[in-house]
Design a protein around this motif. Sequence first.
Motif, PDB file in Angstrom:
ATOM      1  N   SER A 127     -66.193 -34.327 -15.856  1.00 30.59           N
ATOM      2  CA  SER A 127     -67.693 -34.164 -15.952  1.00 30.59           C
ATOM      3  C   SER A 127     -69.150 -35.168 -16.503  1.00 30.59           C
ATOM      4  O   SER A 127     -69.021 -35.316 -17.516  1.00 30.59           O
ATOM      5  CB  SER A 127     -67.327 -32.377 -16.856  1.00 30.59           C
ATOM      6  OG  SER A 127     -69.232 -32.145 -16.230  1.00 30.59           O
ATOM      7  N   THR A 128     -69.786 -34.420 -15.522  1.00 30.09           N
ATOM      8  CA  THR A 128     -71.529 -34.518 -16.674  1.00 30.09           C
ATOM      9  C   THR A 128     -71.929 -33.879 -17.130  1.00 30.09           C
ATOM     10  O   THR A 128     -72.937 -34.285 -17.839  1.00 30.09           O
ATOM     11  CB  THR A 128     -72.009 -35.308 -15.341  1.00 30.09           C
ATOM     12  OG1 THR A 128     -72.504 -34.704 -14.579  1.00 30.09           O
ATOM     13  CG2 THR A 128     -71.632 -36.667 -15.278  1.00 30.09           C
ATOM     14  N   ASP A 129     -71.324 -32.798 -16.971  1.00 27.13           N
ATOM     15  CA  ASP A 129     -72.043 -31.421 -17.606  1.00 27.13           C
ATOM     16  C   ASP A 129     -72.087 -31.194 -19.787  1.00 27.13           C
ATOM     17  O   ASP A 129     -70.699 -30.327 -19.400  1.00 27.13           O
ATOM     18  CB  ASP A 129     -71.690 -29.948 -16.898  1.00 27.13           C
ATOM     19  CG  ASP A 129     -72.457 -29.460 -17.359  1.00 27.13           C
ATOM     20  OD1 ASP A 129     -73.273 -28.945 -18.187  1.00 27.13           O
ATOM     21  OD2 ASP A 129     -72.636 -28.780 -16.223  1.00 27.13           O
ATOM     22  N   ASP A 153     -71.260 -41.863 -16.065  1.00 31.42           N
ATOM     23  CA  ASP A 153     -71.798 -42.363 -15.104  1.00 31.42           C
ATOM     24  C   ASP A 153     -70.967 -41.605 -13.224  1.00 31.42           C
ATOM     25  O   ASP A 153     -69.955 -40.711 -13.457  1.00 31.42           O
ATOM     26  CB  ASP A 153     -70.496 -43.677 -14.110  1.00 31.42           C
ATOM     27  CG  ASP A 153     -70.322 -44.045 -12.909  1.00 31.42           C
ATOM     28  OD1 ASP A 153     -71.756 -43.634 -12.122  1.00 31.42           O
ATOM     29  OD2 ASP A 153     -69.980 -44.836 -12.487  1.00 31.42           O
ATOM     30  N   PRO A 154     -71.806 -40.632 -12.250  1.00 26.44           N
ATOM     31  CA  PRO A 154     -71.684 -39.923 -11.763  1.00 26.44           C
ATOM     32  C   PRO A 154     -70.609 -40.412 -10.829  1.00 26.44           C
ATOM     33  O   PRO A 154     -70.090 -39.754 -10.016  1.00 26.44           O
ATOM     34  CB  PRO A 154     -72.716 -39.361 -10.404  1.00 26.44           C
ATOM     35  CG  PRO A 154     -73.957 -39.770 -11.394  1.00 26.44           C
ATOM     36  CD  PRO A 154     -73.307 -41.271 -12.361  1.00 26.44           C
ATOM     37  N   ALA A 155     -70.080 -41.150 -10.622  1.00 27.63           N
ATOM     38  CA  ALA A 155     -69.152 -41.970  -9.227  1.00 27.63           C
ATOM     39  C   ALA A 155     -67.867 -41.402 -10.206  1.00 27.63           C
ATOM     40  O   ALA A 155     -67.302 -41.386  -9.627  1.00 27.63           O
ATOM     41  CB  ALA A 155     -69.591 -43.362  -9.523  1.00 27.63           C
ATOM     42  N   LYS A 156     -67.323 -41.182 -11.634  1.00 28.01           N
ATOM     43  CA  LYS A 156     -66.480 -40.611 -12.710  1.00 28.01           C
ATOM     44  C   LYS A 156     -66.387 -39.461 -12.406  1.00 28.01           C
ATOM     45  O   LYS A 156     -65.245 -38.503 -12.199  1.00 28.01           O
ATOM     46  CB  LYS A 156     -66.458 -41.259 -13.344  1.00 28.01           C
ATOM     47  CG  LYS A 156     -66.172 -43.099 -14.140  1.00 28.01           C
ATOM     48  CD  LYS A 156     -66.199 -43.326 -14.798  1.00 28.01           C
ATOM     49  CE  LYS A 156     -66.030 -44.858 -14.934  1.00 28.01           C
ATOM     50  NZ  LYS A 156     -66.136 -44.653 -17.025  1.00 28.01           N
TER      51      LYS A 156
END
Length: 359
Positions: free
Chosen positions: A58-60, A35-38
């Motif tokens: 991170s989402t990476d 979730d980008p919001a996190k």
Amino acid sequence: MVSTIVWGTGNIGRAAIRAVAAHPALKLTAVLVNDPAKAGRDAGELAGLGRRLGVAASTDVEAALAAAPRAVVYAASGDLRPAEALADVVRAIRAGAVVVTPSLYALYDRRGAPPEASEPVLAAIEAGGGSLFASGVDPGWANDVLPLLVSGLATTMDAVRCQEIFDYTTYDQPDVVRYLVGMGQPMDYRPPMLAPTVPSMVWGGQIRLMARALGVELDELRESVARRPLDDTVTTAAMGVFESGTQGAVRFEVLGIVGGLPRIVIEHVTRIHPSCAPDWPQPHSGAGSHRVIVEGRPRIEVTVEATDEDGNRAAGGNATAVGRLVGAIDWLVEARPGLYDALDVPLRPAIGRLGRRGV
């Protein structure tokens, strides 16, 4: 210290962050979220610790694995995305990490795992030098190491039964509870988790593990499923309203047949409210428990009640499952690369954690 990533911050991931932060041999180095919001939020905040850990989510995925972590706790769900979960785990193993996860049901019993699950993992181990230990979230120890330990106290044994008995009133997992298990759905709805062969796919590996440890040959696995409707509309704290007449309780068994008789049984009794199916097995107290019953001489019954996150029993069960997985990481790091299951990995004392207030 063992550099460790937690991948996922749902019910399991929150507990995993707390467990890694408390373990004296592990160092939390990254947290991965979908979730980008996190993204950018501190891991301590996401885990409900009330303090910062200095690790931003991170989402990476590529960057996190490129940092060559020694271990990954894969906490993202595999219930509705098994192929994606397997691909994620394989990716981490190829990066050289020891991976522990509850998300891959097919690999709970490594010897009986289907080739489509085991072969990509074994190829990744060969290529990257990582390892994998998969154990259940229901939780695994209550369906393998605990019953096997208790069985050793019996003089003779006729059967062993593992029960999970839970009221999901406070369980914050709406997709799983409402759609996978079917709570709150019309009684003609067919929950995917209860479809023929699915319970055996999920819990059969643990029955095969116990049979292997007990030195018996399974004839087959059988299933039984029963469902009950709610008599009244109920409102839950975490998931809202469940209407009268919709599914309010489910009871199923996966039965390991030995010599024509059910000798090894895993049973789940799940309610969305304690008023539904009151004649079915109940926890001794509170919202739920795990129970092991050894029928034999003597008859032995052991009940485990765990709580976490302000007394929540479902969270307590998740936390104990995570404790088993995270507690195995430093052992796995020292072991040779490979695919492991619960009969390979010892259940170890909480070395260095007595009195430690890491969480």
